[in-house]
Design an enzyme around this catalytic site. Structure first.
Site, PDB file in Angstrom:
ATOM      1  N   HIS A   1      -8.129 -12.416  -7.259  1.00  0.00           N
ATOM      2  CA  HIS A   1      -8.883 -11.226  -6.843  1.00  0.00           C
ATOM      3  C   HIS A   1     -10.386 -11.470  -7.005  1.00  0.00           C
ATOM      4  O   HIS A   1     -11.183 -10.561  -6.779  1.00  0.00           O
ATOM      5  CB  HIS A   1      -8.494 -10.010  -7.687  1.00  0.00           C
ATOM      6  CG  HIS A   1      -7.103  -9.492  -7.431  1.00  0.00           C
ATOM      7  ND1 HIS A   1      -6.571  -9.365  -6.167  1.00  0.00           N
ATOM      8  CD2 HIS A   1      -6.143  -9.051  -8.291  1.00  0.00           C
ATOM      9  CE1 HIS A   1      -5.340  -8.864  -6.256  1.00  0.00           C
ATOM     10  NE2 HIS A   1      -5.062  -8.667  -7.528  1.00  0.00           N
TER      11      HIS A   1
ATOM     12  N   SER B   1      -2.826   3.454  -3.217  1.00  0.00           N
ATOM     13  CA  SER B   1      -1.888   2.464  -3.751  1.00  0.00           C
ATOM     14  C   SER B   1      -2.236   2.122  -5.199  1.00  0.00           C
ATOM     15  O   SER B   1      -1.363   2.014  -6.071  1.00  0.00           O
ATOM     16  CB  SER B   1      -1.920   1.208  -2.878  1.00  0.00           C
ATOM     17  OG  SER B   1      -1.019   0.243  -3.349  1.00  0.00           O
TER      18      SER B   1
ATOM     19  N   LYS C   1       5.276   1.988  -0.645  1.00  0.00           N
ATOM     20  CA  LYS C   1       5.475   2.379   0.756  1.00  0.00           C
ATOM     21  C   LYS C   1       4.996   1.324   1.739  1.00  0.00           C
ATOM     22  O   LYS C   1       5.617   1.072   2.752  1.00  0.00           O
ATOM     23  CB  LYS C   1       4.724   3.686   1.039  1.00  0.00           C
ATOM     24  CG  LYS C   1       5.457   4.946   0.612  1.00  0.00           C
ATOM     25  CD  LYS C   1       4.680   6.151   1.137  1.00  0.00           C
ATOM     26  CE  LYS C   1       5.457   7.431   0.922  1.00  0.00           C
ATOM     27  NZ  LYS C   1       4.702   8.600   1.431  1.00  0.00           N
ATOM     28  N   GLY C   2       3.823   0.750   1.439  1.00  0.00           N
ATOM     29  CA  GLY C   2       3.259  -0.239   2.352  1.00  0.00           C
ATOM     30  C   GLY C   2       2.878   0.319   3.704  1.00  0.00           C
ATOM     31  O   GLY C   2       2.810  -0.408   4.690  1.00  0.00           O
TER      32      GLY C   2
END
Length: 327
Positions: free
Chosen positions: A139, A169, A294-295
């Protein structure tokens, strides 16, 4: 949740004396989990920063290395699964009695983070178990990642996602690992952190722009992918990824349905139903199941008020102005 209950990379109990001294010279602040320090323009919790420093000091690149990069909660798990599946097909391991790597381990176990996993405790981890091409993830912003790479021809793939969906998210993910009910006040705290740029791996715009610019300057070695395009045209984007990684689909593979098979294997439904992802835990002691929610594209509209959305829109317009990056 006490510090001892937090995942290792979010704590500050793993610092060398040298790092403790170094931290005292850096800009710092506090958020709801603890202290954050700014290093090379990015905010880290202390143990993660120790991992970044260990990585920059000790990582020895190989020419075939592949780094998968992202701002947290931007589609990292999916990108890892797709990349593993793309490379695995070239090994011709079609034997039914050998389980696919994705059935044996979570994508984050197969493609570990450099700063929060491999280099968290040492600048000389044992990397001999990784066969070529080695797959790692991060990241970190591009300029921090590239310190040990210098002129290495390794490939870097970055996935970018609409930051409103990232925020939602991130909110659900934090509630899950803090073992809290989904709490609106934490969403508001996360929004403030996101918009101020002062948060874990923030500012988000610096993270995104570092790879965007890198992809414009060096198309051969840095690929910039958008989560929304991966969702709307998955076959085209997976072929684009395969081409970039040097393992394009043959005509025979395309006719045989290889692209669709990989997309099905790496779908949220498929991955989340695998036993390893339903019951397993990661090396940071997080349940694998929390990496699958969920994406969906645009789910943020179900959670953010118009005022929240407008606040984010203003930040994006200001920070991305002149970059050529448009959402």
């Amino acid at each position: 949740m006490s510090e001892k209950e937090l995942p290792d990379h979010l704590r500050e109990d793993n610092l060398s004396e040298e790092t403790k001294t170094f931290l005292s010279s850096l800009p710092s602040t506090n958020d709801f989990l603890g202290k954050l320090y700014n290093y090379q323009g990015c905010w880290y919790y202390p143990n993660t920063l120790q991992g970044v420093l260990n990585f920059q000091k000790g990582f020895k690149p190989q020419e075939t290395d592949i780094i998968l990069a992202s701002y947290p909660k931007s589609g990292t798990t999916w990108l890892k699964a797709l990349t593993v599946a793309l490379l695995e097909r070239s090994k011709n391991s079609s034997s039914s009695d050998v389980p696919h790597p994705l059935q044996s381990d979570n994508p984050h176990g197969l493609v570990p983070f450099l700063e929060t996993n491999l280099y968290l405790n040492t600048s000389t981890p044992d990397l001999t178990k990784f066969s070529s091409p080695r797959l790692f993830s991060t990241h970190m912003p591009l300029h921090t990642l590239k310190v040990p790479f210098k002129d290495s021809p390794c490939k870097i793939v970055y996935v970018c996602r609409n930051v409103k969906d990232v925020l939602v998210s991130q909110w659900y993910f934090r509630c899950a690992y803090l073992q809290k009910e989904v709490d609106k006040s934490l969403l508001e705290t996360s929004l403030d952190s996101l918009c101020s740029g002062v948060g874990y791996f923030g500012p988000f715009w610096e993270n995104v722009l570092s790879y965007w610019r890198g992809s414009l300057e060096d198309t051969e070695h840095v690929l910039f992918m958008r989560y929304e395009e991966m969702k709307s045209e998955p076959a085209a984007q997976v072929k684009r990824l395969a081409e970039f990684l040097g393992c394009p689909f043959t005509e025979e593979e395309e006719e045989g349905g290889s692209v669709d098979k990989i997309l099905e294997l790496c779908s949220l439904r498929s991955l989340s139903s695998m036993e390893i992802n339903k019951t397993g835990k990661s090396s940071n002691n997080m349940h694998n199941s929390i990496f699958f929610r969920k994406g969906e594209v645009g789910d943020s509209k179900n959670h953010l008020t118009p005022e929240m959305e407008n606040k984010i829109d203003m930040i994006i317009k200001e920070k991305y102005n002149g970059s050529g990056l448009i959402f």
